[in-house]
Design a protein around this motif. Structure first.
Motif, short mmCIF file in Angstrom:
data_model
loop_
_atom_site.label_atom_id
_atom_site.label_comp_id
_atom_site.label_asym_id
_atom_site.label_seq_id
_atom_site.Cartn_x
_atom_site.Cartn_y
_atom_site.Cartn_z
N GLU A 191 10.37 4.46 -6.06
CA GLU A 191 10.98 3.44 -6.89
C GLU A 191 9.91 2.55 -7.52
N GLY A 192 10.32 1.85 -8.57
CA GLY A 192 9.43 0.87 -9.16
C GLY A 192 9.21 1.02 -10.66
N ARG A 193 9.74 2.07 -11.27
CA ARG A 193 9.59 2.22 -12.72
C ARG A 193 10.72 1.51 -13.45
N SER A 194 10.43 1.10 -14.66
CA SER A 194 11.43 0.39 -15.46
C SER A 194 12.45 1.37 -16.02
N VAL A 195 13.56 0.83 -16.50
CA VAL A 195 14.58 1.65 -17.15
C VAL A 195 13.97 2.37 -18.35
N LYS A 236 9.29 3.12 -0.99
CA LYS A 236 7.95 3.49 -0.52
C LYS A 236 7.91 3.66 0.99
N ALA A 237 8.83 3.03 1.70
CA ALA A 237 8.91 3.20 3.15
C ALA A 237 9.46 4.57 3.52
N HIS A 238 10.09 5.25 2.58
CA HIS A 238 10.68 6.57 2.82
C HIS A 238 9.86 7.69 2.21
N TRP A 239 8.63 7.41 1.80
CA TRP A 239 7.78 8.40 1.14
C TRP A 239 6.46 8.44 1.89
N GLY A 240 6.10 9.58 2.43
CA GLY A 240 4.87 9.70 3.19
C GLY A 240 3.72 10.22 2.35
N ILE A 241 2.55 9.63 2.56
CA ILE A 241 1.31 10.11 1.95
C ILE A 241 0.35 10.34 3.10
N PRO A 263 3.40 5.97 5.63
CA PRO A 263 4.37 5.71 4.57
C PRO A 263 3.62 5.11 3.37
N ALA A 264 4.11 5.37 2.17
CA ALA A 264 3.41 4.94 0.95
C ALA A 264 3.17 3.45 0.92
N HIS A 265 4.08 2.66 1.47
CA HIS A 265 3.87 1.20 1.42
C HIS A 265 2.69 0.76 2.28
#
Length: 63
Positions: A10-14, A48-53, A57-59
């Motif tokens: 998440e985090g991109r604009s419309v 970002k808490a649900h995306w692993g790098i 987690p990404a955050h």
């Protein structure tokens, strides 16, 4: 009917998501000749808490 799934954090604009949808649909039209009205683009956004790098987690990975 081509269906394209885009998974992203998440985090991109419309406006950015609209530009992505347009670019993806145009790529499908150009590459396989699918008619515009048959193309579906689905954007799934994840916290970002649900995306692993790697192991984090990404955050926590600074992304």
């Amino acid at each position: 009917m081509p269906i394209v799934n885009v998974n992203m954090m998440e985090g991109r604009s419309v406006e950015q998501k609209e530009a992505l949808i347009k670019a993806v649909a145009e790529a499908v039209m150009d590459s396989i000749g699918a008619p515009e009205e048959n193309i579906r683009v689905i954007i799934s956004e994840y916290s970002k808490a649900h995306w692993g790098i790697g192991t984090l987690p990404a955050h926590k990975a600074g992304r």
